[in-house]
Design an enzyme around this catalytic site. Structure first.
Site, PDB file in Angstrom:
ATOM      1  N   ASN A 169     -27.236 -32.265  -8.855  1.00 40.71           N
ATOM      2  CA  ASN A 169     -27.326 -31.032  -8.074  1.00 40.71           C
ATOM      3  C   ASN A 169     -28.023 -31.228  -6.723  1.00 40.71           C
ATOM      4  O   ASN A 169     -27.774 -30.471  -5.786  1.00 40.71           O
ATOM      5  CB  ASN A 169     -28.085 -29.980  -8.908  1.00 40.71           C
ATOM      6  CG  ASN A 169     -28.559 -28.816  -8.074  1.00 40.71           C
ATOM      7  OD1 ASN A 169     -27.798 -27.897  -7.768  1.00 40.71           O
ATOM      8  ND2 ASN A 169     -29.827 -28.836  -7.662  1.00 40.71           N
TER       9      ASN A 169
ATOM     10  N   TYR B 226     -21.469 -32.803   5.626  1.00 37.18           N
ATOM     11  CA  TYR B 226     -21.627 -32.132   4.325  1.00 37.18           C
ATOM     12  C   TYR B 226     -20.272 -32.058   3.595  1.00 37.18           C
ATOM     13  O   TYR B 226     -20.175 -32.382   2.403  1.00 37.18           O
ATOM     14  CB  TYR B 226     -22.199 -30.732   4.563  1.00 37.18           C
ATOM     15  CG  TYR B 226     -22.488 -29.939   3.315  1.00 37.18           C
ATOM     16  CD1 TYR B 226     -23.579 -30.236   2.508  1.00 37.18           C
ATOM     17  CD2 TYR B 226     -21.682 -28.861   2.952  1.00 37.18           C
ATOM     18  CE1 TYR B 226     -23.856 -29.498   1.366  1.00 37.18           C
ATOM     19  CE2 TYR B 226     -21.946 -28.117   1.819  1.00 37.18           C
ATOM     20  CZ  TYR B 226     -23.034 -28.428   1.023  1.00 37.18           C
ATOM     21  OH  TYR B 226     -23.298 -27.695  -0.116  1.00 37.18           O
ATOM     22  N   ALA B 227     -19.230 -31.660   4.340  1.00 36.81           N
ATOM     23  CA  ALA B 227     -17.886 -31.555   3.732  1.00 36.81           C
ATOM     24  C   ALA B 227     -17.427 -32.914   3.217  1.00 36.81           C
ATOM     25  O   ALA B 227     -16.892 -33.019   2.103  1.00 36.81           O
ATOM     26  CB  ALA B 227     -16.890 -31.008   4.751  1.00 36.81           C
ATOM     27  N   ALA B 228     -17.666 -33.966   4.006  1.00 34.30           N
ATOM     28  CA  ALA B 228     -17.255 -35.310   3.582  1.00 34.30           C
ATOM     29  C   ALA B 228     -18.029 -35.739   2.340  1.00 34.30           C
ATOM     30  O   ALA B 228     -17.471 -36.333   1.405  1.00 34.30           O
ATOM     31  CB  ALA B 228     -17.481 -36.308   4.716  1.00 34.30           C
ATOM     32  N   SER B 229     -19.329 -35.405   2.304  1.00 33.49           N
ATOM     33  CA  SER B 229     -20.135 -35.801   1.136  1.00 33.49           C
ATOM     34  C   SER B 229     -19.638 -35.102  -0.122  1.00 33.49           C
ATOM     35  O   SER B 229     -19.575 -35.703  -1.197  1.00 33.49           O
ATOM     36  CB  SER B 229     -21.621 -35.498   1.369  1.00 33.49           C
ATOM     37  OG  SER B 229     -21.883 -34.099   1.302  1.00 33.49           O
ATOM     38  N   LYS B 230     -19.265 -33.826   0.005  1.00 37.05           N
ATOM     39  CA  LYS B 230     -18.837 -33.075  -1.185  1.00 37.05           C
ATOM     40  C   LYS B 230     -17.409 -33.443  -1.596  1.00 37.05           C
ATOM     41  O   LYS B 230     -17.093 -33.477  -2.784  1.00 37.05           O
ATOM     42  CB  LYS B 230     -18.960 -31.569  -0.920  1.00 37.05           C
ATOM     43  CG  LYS B 230     -20.408 -31.097  -0.740  1.00 37.05           C
ATOM     44  CD  LYS B 230     -21.242 -31.323  -1.990  1.00 37.05           C
ATOM     45  CE  LYS B 230     -22.645 -30.743  -1.868  1.00 37.05           C
ATOM     46  NZ  LYS B 230     -23.438 -30.915  -3.079  1.00 37.05           N
TER      47      LYS B 230
ATOM     48  N   SER C  63     -18.889 -28.194  -3.512  1.00 41.24           N
ATOM     49  CA  SER C  63     -18.993 -27.017  -2.633  1.00 41.24           C
ATOM     50  C   SER C  63     -17.602 -26.635  -2.156  1.00 41.24           C
ATOM     51  O   SER C  63     -16.735 -27.501  -1.972  1.00 41.24           O
ATOM     52  CB  SER C  63     -19.866 -27.336  -1.416  1.00 41.24           C
ATOM     53  OG  SER C  63     -19.749 -26.305  -0.452  1.00 41.24           O
TER      54      SER C  63
HETATM   55  P1  NAD Z   1     -31.891 -25.893  -2.241  1.00 41.33           P
HETATM   56  O1  NAD Z   1     -32.195 -26.463  -0.893  1.00 41.33           O
HETATM   57  O2  NAD Z   1     -32.470 -24.577  -2.631  1.00 41.33           O
HETATM   58  O3  NAD Z   1     -32.275 -26.957  -3.372  1.00 41.33           O
HETATM   59  C1  NAD Z   1     -31.961 -28.321  -3.266  1.00 41.33           C
HETATM   60  C2  NAD Z   1     -32.917 -29.120  -4.130  1.00 41.33           C
HETATM   61  O4  NAD Z   1     -32.625 -30.521  -3.968  1.00 41.33           O
HETATM   62  C3  NAD Z   1     -34.389 -28.930  -3.709  1.00 41.33           C
HETATM   63  O5  NAD Z   1     -35.200 -28.731  -4.828  1.00 41.33           O
HETATM   64  C4  NAD Z   1     -34.729 -30.221  -2.987  1.00 41.33           C
HETATM   65  O6  NAD Z   1     -36.106 -30.559  -3.056  1.00 41.33           O
HETATM   66  C5  NAD Z   1     -33.850 -31.213  -3.746  1.00 41.33           C
HETATM   67  N1  NAD Z   1     -33.574 -32.424  -2.965  1.00 41.33           N
HETATM   68  C6  NAD Z   1     -33.170 -32.506  -1.685  1.00 41.33           C
HETATM   69  N2  NAD Z   1     -33.058 -33.793  -1.302  1.00 41.33           N
HETATM   70  C7  NAD Z   1     -33.400 -34.541  -2.386  1.00 41.33           C
HETATM   71  C8  NAD Z   1     -33.511 -35.939  -2.612  1.00 41.33           C
HETATM   72  N3  NAD Z   1     -33.227 -36.837  -1.663  1.00 41.33           N
HETATM   73  N4  NAD Z   1     -33.900 -36.361  -3.847  1.00 41.33           N
HETATM   74  C9  NAD Z   1     -34.203 -35.472  -4.814  1.00 41.33           C
HETATM   75  N5  NAD Z   1     -34.130 -34.144  -4.648  1.00 41.33           N
HETATM   76  C10 NAD Z   1     -33.737 -33.684  -3.447  1.00 41.33           C
HETATM   77  O7  NAD Z   1     -30.296 -25.875  -2.303  1.00 41.33           O
HETATM   78  P2  NAD Z   1     -29.303 -25.097  -3.293  1.00 41.33           P
HETATM   79  O8  NAD Z   1     -28.642 -24.034  -2.511  1.00 41.33           O
HETATM   80  O9  NAD Z   1     -29.965 -24.764  -4.572  1.00 41.33           O
HETATM   81  O10 NAD Z   1     -28.220 -26.251  -3.510  1.00 41.33           O
HETATM   82  C11 NAD Z   1     -28.098 -26.975  -4.719  1.00 41.33           C
HETATM   83  C12 NAD Z   1     -26.765 -27.712  -4.703  1.00 41.33           C
HETATM   84  O11 NAD Z   1     -25.703 -26.760  -4.612  1.00 41.33           O
HETATM   85  C13 NAD Z   1     -26.597 -28.642  -3.501  1.00 41.33           C
HETATM   86  O12 NAD Z   1     -25.917 -29.803  -3.897  1.00 41.33           O
HETATM   87  C14 NAD Z   1     -25.734 -27.835  -2.554  1.00 41.33           C
HETATM   88  O13 NAD Z   1     -24.989 -28.661  -1.691  1.00 41.33           O
HETATM   89  C15 NAD Z   1     -24.848 -27.101  -3.538  1.00 41.33           C
HETATM   90  N6  NAD Z   1     -24.241 -25.866  -2.992  1.00 41.33           N
HETATM   91  C16 NAD Z   1     -25.019 -24.809  -2.586  1.00 41.33           C
HETATM   92  C17 NAD Z   1     -24.389 -23.673  -2.088  1.00 41.33           C
HETATM   93  C18 NAD Z   1     -25.160 -22.458  -1.662  1.00 41.33           C
HETATM   94  O14 NAD Z   1     -24.525 -21.519  -1.160  1.00 41.33           O
HETATM   95  N7  NAD Z   1     -26.469 -22.396  -1.825  1.00 41.33           N
HETATM   96  C19 NAD Z   1     -22.999 -23.623  -1.988  1.00 41.33           C
HETATM   97  C20 NAD Z   1     -22.260 -24.714  -2.388  1.00 41.33           C
HETATM   98  C21 NAD Z   1     -22.895 -25.842  -2.909  1.00 41.33           C
END
Ligand code: NAD
Length: 243
Positions: free
Chosen positions: A86, A151-155, A138
């Protein structure tokens, strides 16, 4: 009795946002949750809140750190049942202005981080010939978005990675799936200005942001035996938004 009593789950990025909701639901369903995250302050809080859960300070982009922490989890419990990839970051910039380090940082955490965690966990799942992995993709990885090429490329890469591993592991009792969220209210989306927020919401048929809990419930389903015939799939959880 919880659905996951006695199971060992690793949730990356589990101290905040979507990861925190996933860790909480798995904990409440009986899992022993190992929260892997780089935020030590938030880690201390989640350990207090979820009794029995352990916080492990790790940067998922660092191969050796991840190998070491998964080994320690396995040595402690003798098994790893679930992995939720995640942890994720954004670093938005139009492509012509995007610096090399902004590209590398996002790919390193979002894509290489998931490789690191799968590579380290799978050997332990193989010992039991069972396990389930869910990666958080995502809608941006499916549709692309101006200003988010990294970000798009990573996902999109995460989708290809997870689908490939699903095929490699299908014969070993290990399933690998993805949940692809749309617009979910967390710190990641909190920084958006009102104009961008309104533009997103106008495209969502359910006319609202999703909650971290609405992602967590689908993750729990994909980890459970209720989804025993599902592997290599991307489940969109986005309020009806068509990628
Ligand atoms: P967030 O920023 O609230 O939480 C991300 C968590 O990842 C944090 O706790 C952070 O400390 C941790 N993190 C970041 N870099 C790290 C690293 N190098 N090593 C270990 N931990 C690390 O984000 P979120 O919105 O809860 O997103 C969670 C996931 O869902 C992500 O992968 C994000 O891309 C994906 N996502 C989120 C959304 C959205 O709308 N919020 C939409 C699509 C996808």
């Amino acid at each position: 009795m919880g659905e996951f009593d006695g199971r060992i789950a690793v949730v990356t990025g589990g101290t905040k946002g979507i990861g925190r909701a996933i860790a909480t639901l798995l904990h409440n369903s009986g899992c022993l949750v190992e929260v892997v995250d780089c935020d030590k302050q938030a880690g201390a809080l989640i350990e207090k809140e979820l009794k029995g859960c352990q916080f492990l300070p790790v940067d998922v982009s660092q191969f050796a750190q991840v190998q070491q922490v998964m080994k320690s989890i396995y040595e402690k419990h003798g098994r790893i049942d679930f992995l939720v990839n995640n942890a994720g970051i954004t670093c938005d910039r139009l492509i012509l202005r995007m610096r090399e380090e902004e590209w590398d940082k996002v790919i390193d955490v979002n894509l290489k981080g998931a490789y690191n965690c799968m590579h380290a966990c799978l050997r332990y799942m193989l010992k039991n010939n069972s396990g389930a992995i869910v990666s958080i993709a995502s809608v941006i990885g499916e549709a692309g978005n101006a200003g988010q090429a990294n970000y798009a490329a990573s996902k999109a890469g995460l989708i290809g990675l997870s689908r490939s591993v699903a095929k490699e592991m299908a014969g070993h009792g290990i399933r690998v799936n993805l949940v692809s969220p749309g617009f979910i209210s967390t710190a990641m989306t909190a920084g958006l200005d009102d104009g961008a927020r309104k533009a997103y919401l106008s495209r969502i048929p359910l006319h609202r942001e999703g909650t971290p809990e609405e992602i967590a419930s689908v993750v729990a389903f994909l980890l459970s035996e209720r989804s025993s015939y599902i592997t290599g799939q991307v489940i969109d959880v986005n309020g009806g938004l068509y990628p």
